[in-house]
Design an enzyme around this catalytic site. Structure first.
Site, mmCIF file in Angstrom:
data_model
loop_
_atom_site.group_PDB
_atom_site.id
_atom_site.type_symbol
_atom_site.label_atom_id
_atom_site.label_comp_id
_atom_site.label_asym_id
_atom_site.label_seq_id
_atom_site.Cartn_x
_atom_site.Cartn_y
_atom_site.Cartn_z
ATOM 1 N N LYS A 101 171.586 84.819 64.109
ATOM 2 C CA LYS A 101 171.173 85.636 62.958
ATOM 3 C C LYS A 101 172.359 86.417 62.382
ATOM 4 C CE LYS A 101 169.235 89.893 63.539
ATOM 5 N NZ LYS A 101 169.817 90.885 62.649
ATOM 6 N N ASN A 102 173.092 87.102 63.263
ATOM 7 C CA ASN A 102 174.144 87.986 62.758
ATOM 8 C C ASN A 102 175.372 87.243 62.243
ATOM 9 O OD1 ASN A 102 172.537 90.117 63.300
ATOM 10 N ND2 ASN A 102 173.701 90.896 65.054
ATOM 11 N N CYS A 108 167.151 104.202 59.486
ATOM 12 C CA CYS A 108 166.294 103.179 60.067
ATOM 13 C C CYS A 108 165.975 103.603 61.488
ATOM 14 C CB CYS A 108 166.971 101.818 60.029
ATOM 15 S SG CYS A 108 168.386 101.740 61.099
ATOM 16 N N ARG A 142 172.914 104.894 59.964
ATOM 17 C CA ARG A 142 173.672 103.703 59.570
ATOM 18 C C ARG A 142 174.216 103.781 58.144
ATOM 19 N NH1 ARG A 142 170.507 98.488 61.725
ATOM 20 N NH2 ARG A 142 172.568 97.664 62.025
ATOM 21 N N PRO A 143 175.145 104.684 57.896
ATOM 22 C CA PRO A 143 175.726 104.779 56.557
ATOM 23 C C PRO A 143 176.617 103.577 56.247
ATOM 24 C CG PRO A 143 176.913 106.192 58.097
ATOM 25 C CD PRO A 143 175.753 105.606 58.857
ATOM 26 N N ASP A 186 179.608 104.170 54.524
ATOM 27 C CA ASP A 186 180.827 104.807 54.012
ATOM 28 C C ASP A 186 182.091 103.982 54.293
ATOM 29 O OD1 ASP A 186 180.075 105.492 56.685
ATOM 30 O OD2 ASP A 186 181.691 106.969 56.749
ATOM 31 N N ASP A 209 173.021 95.358 71.181
ATOM 32 C CA ASP A 209 171.831 94.565 70.853
ATOM 33 C C ASP A 209 171.135 93.996 72.088
ATOM 34 O OD1 ASP A 209 172.027 95.069 68.187
ATOM 35 O OD2 ASP A 209 172.787 93.101 67.617
ATOM 36 N N VAL A 226 177.209 102.968 70.521
ATOM 37 C CA VAL A 226 177.431 102.388 69.190
ATOM 38 C C VAL A 226 176.546 103.076 68.149
ATOM 39 C CG1 VAL A 226 177.316 100.289 67.794
ATOM 40 C CG2 VAL A 226 178.143 100.184 70.157
ATOM 41 N N ARG A 264 161.715 89.134 62.812
ATOM 42 C CA ARG A 264 162.850 89.242 61.891
ATOM 43 C C ARG A 264 164.056 88.506 62.454
ATOM 44 N NH1 ARG A 264 163.555 94.565 58.680
ATOM 45 N NH2 ARG A 264 165.331 93.288 58.145
HETATM 46 C C1 UD1 Z 1 175.814 94.760 63.222
HETATM 47 C C2 UD1 Z 1 174.690 93.881 63.677
HETATM 48 C C3 UD1 Z 1 173.742 94.663 64.596
HETATM 49 C C4 UD1 Z 1 174.535 95.268 65.755
HETATM 50 C C5 UD1 Z 1 175.724 96.061 65.238
HETATM 51 C C6 UD1 Z 1 176.631 96.570 66.349
HETATM 52 C C7 UD1 Z 1 174.393 92.384 61.790
HETATM 53 C C8 UD1 Z 1 173.523 91.909 60.689
HETATM 54 N N1 UD1 Z 1 173.945 93.411 62.502
HETATM 55 O O1 UD1 Z 1 175.236 95.825 62.476
HETATM 56 O O2 UD1 Z 1 172.774 93.742 65.105
HETATM 57 O O3 UD1 Z 1 173.695 96.152 66.485
HETATM 58 O O4 UD1 Z 1 176.524 95.246 64.368
HETATM 59 O O5 UD1 Z 1 177.051 95.523 67.139
HETATM 60 O O6 UD1 Z 1 175.437 91.800 62.071
HETATM 61 N N2 UD1 Z 1 178.904 102.937 60.686
HETATM 62 C C9 UD1 Z 1 179.304 103.985 59.900
HETATM 63 N N3 UD1 Z 1 179.704 103.731 58.615
HETATM 64 C C10 UD1 Z 1 179.744 102.450 58.121
HETATM 65 C C11 UD1 Z 1 179.336 101.387 58.939
HETATM 66 C C12 UD1 Z 1 178.913 101.661 60.232
HETATM 67 O O7 UD1 Z 1 179.289 105.140 60.311
HETATM 68 O O8 UD1 Z 1 180.132 102.284 56.947
HETATM 69 C C13 UD1 Z 1 178.430 103.224 62.065
HETATM 70 C C14 UD1 Z 1 176.951 102.884 62.228
HETATM 71 O O9 UD1 Z 1 176.137 103.949 61.830
HETATM 72 C C15 UD1 Z 1 176.859 102.638 63.721
HETATM 73 C C16 UD1 Z 1 178.215 102.002 64.041
HETATM 74 O O10 UD1 Z 1 179.079 102.340 62.957
HETATM 75 O O11 UD1 Z 1 176.732 103.831 64.426
HETATM 76 C C17 UD1 Z 1 178.188 100.496 64.212
HETATM 77 O O12 UD1 Z 1 177.710 99.904 63.054
HETATM 78 P P1 UD1 Z 1 178.160 98.450 62.582
HETATM 79 O O13 UD1 Z 1 179.119 97.853 63.564
HETATM 80 O O14 UD1 Z 1 178.576 98.540 61.162
HETATM 81 O O15 UD1 Z 1 176.801 97.673 62.676
HETATM 82 P P2 UD1 Z 1 176.163 96.744 61.570
HETATM 83 O O16 UD1 Z 1 177.205 95.906 60.936
HETATM 84 O O17 UD1 Z 1 175.256 97.542 60.719
#
Ligand code: UD1
Length: 419
Positions: free
Chosen positions: A22-23, A116, A121-122, A124, A308, A330, A400
């Site tokens: 999926k990811n 969520c 999960r911002p 930024d 995950d 994480v 999902r």
């Molecule tokens: C992806 C995976 C999800 C997995 C996660 C961590 C997909 C579709 N989803 O989610 O299944 O749990 O990686 O392995 O691939 N963060 C910020 N700002 C940002 C982006 C992220 O603060 O702009 C923080 C998030 O809030 C979180 C952390 O970084 O605490 C990790 O997020 P991220 O690695 O971005 O996860 P996703 O890509 O959303």
């Protein structure tokens, strides 16, 4: 919303094939927007998130057709840059189309995903990266975000956290930028590498995917590609942990053991036998009962223990006598399933980041709620351990990301129905 009914207490035995990830497929589908050429994706799981990404691409003007386990994507007609708000709300991963739209149309607009079940999960880091590439970001009071750049320019980007989504989005934007982009402190997850390989097949020049520094040389045009998606390592972990919780022997085909650092060591320390062969087959043979242990896990970015699989691992620990420690590093709020496990008789103390699990106490059946995809999978695993009927409501969130989980567990000897 749906409900899973699990009549537990049966051993799992048999073979299951692990589906495409999926990811990996979600960002790769988004990356298809970067080309006018034909794209074929193989081993695409039949899950809700793929259906939503299909709707997102269609809303932007692409034509997506499924034939069996493959998707054909034709992005020649892509002329819209606004992701419909409803689709954005339905799936956070819709944010992946921003990078490709910027590269393709010079603009992208979304309504930012809200909080969520597992935290705020911002995005930024995605937006700061687009700005570094020369894009202008404007936000309105209604949560709308518009990112505009007639021409992106290569840049040095240092991510303050190795975000998977930000690394992927920035890689997809940078392939069409002028000059070279370096992403430092990049995410190293196998799904990032799979996306890079897909982009390279399209003609992009990317070095270092899978390491903390990725270098991307921009190019003017990308061609179509034919790509088979990597196996879903979290689905593999879920079946392995289901086998461990039920005391069974499960053979997983299309499972890459190397993509699951941490998991096998823990299972071996509990007395499970793990056999890995050269043909992407992993067999997990688990005892009926576990010796007393004190297990600690700390989730982290790859190659750390995957967040995950934290909920599913907690479900197994409920069966292992001893006091166990789980540190979620994480996401800031991803231990909500502890409260649902307690409804089944588990003894767990947890705050937002740390859980102490007192394992080896008997569990009892009950009705629990799947708060998110992986928490739902964890509840299914816990229920497999419990004689009697456990009801897991809101099971739609499980679908999902898992294709026919109830049916596939049942083929292994479990009794799981979806009503
Ligand atoms: C992806 C995976 C999800 C997995 C996660 C961590 C997909 C579709 N989803 O989610 O299944 O749990 O990686 O392995 O691939 N963060 C910020 N700002 C940002 C982006 C992220 O603060 O702009 C923080 C998030 O809030 C979180 C952390 O970084 O605490 C990790 O997020 P991220 O690695 O971005 O996860 P996703 O890509 O959303």
């Amino acid at each position: 919303m749906g409900e899973f009914v699990v009549r537990g207490g049966r051993r799992l035995d048999g073979t299951v094939r692990i589906n495409g990830a999926k990811n990996a497929v979600l960002p790769i589908m988004a990356a298809s927007l970067l080309t006018d050429g034909p794209v074929v994706l193989r081993d695409v799981p039949q899950i809700r998130d793929v259906a939503v990404m299909t709707d997102v691409l269609t809303a932007l003007g692409a034509v997506v057709e499924r034939a069996g386990r493959s998707l054909a994507i034709d992005s020649r007609g892509v002329d819209r840059f606004q992701v419909p708000e409803l689709l954005m709300q339905e799936m956070r991963a819709s944010v992946f189309v921003m990078g490709p739209l910027l590269g393709r149309l010079g603009r992208a607009a979304i309504v930012q995903p809200g909080g969520c079940a597992i935290g705020d999960r911002p995005i930024d880091l995605h937006l700061a990266g687009f700005q570094a590439l020369g894009a202008e970001v404007s936000e309105d009071a209604g949560g709308g975000t518009l990112v505009v750049s007639p021409r992106l320019k290569g840049a040095e980007i240092h991510l303050s956290f190795p975000s998977v989504g930000a690394t992927e989005n920035l890689m997809m934007a940078a392939v069409m930028a002028d000059g070279e982009t370096r992403i430092r402190n990049a995410a190293m997850e196998p799904e990032v590498v799979d996306l890079a390989q897909f982009l390279e097949q399209m003609g992009a020049r990317i070095r270092g995917a899978g390491t903390p520094e990725i270098r991307i040389s921009g190019c003017a045009r990308l061609a179509g590609a034919d790509h088979t998606v990597i196996p879903d390592r979290i689905e593999g972990a879920t079946f392995a942990l289901a086998a461990a919780a039920s005391g069974g022997t499960v053979r997983m085909e299309n499972c890459l053991a190397d993509h699951l650092p941490g998991l096998w060591e823990h299972l071996r320390s509990l007395g499970c036998a793990i056999r890995v062969d050269d043909h992407d087959v992993v067999e997990v043979e688990c005892p009926n009962a576990y010796p007393p242990r004190a297990i600690s896990i700390y989730t982290g970015p790859y190659p750390g223990f995957a967040t995950d699989m934290q909920a599913q691992f907690m479900a197994l620990l409920l069966k292992v006598p001893g006091v166990h420690y789980i540190s979620e590093r994480v996401f800031e709020n991803r231990l909500g399933h502890a409260g649902e496990f307690r409804r089944l008789g588990a003894r767990i103390t947890a705050d937002q980041r740390v859980a102490i699990v007192y394992g080896g106490r008997g569990l009892h059946p009950g009705t629990v709620r799947a708060q998110d995809l992986r928490a739902g999978a964890g509840l299914v695993i816990a229920a497999l351990e419990i004689p009697g009927s456990t009801h897991i409501v809101n099971s739609a969130v499980i679908e999902r990301g898992y294709e026919n989980l109830a049916g596939r567990l049942s083929r292994l000897g479990a009794d799981v129905t979806c009503v």
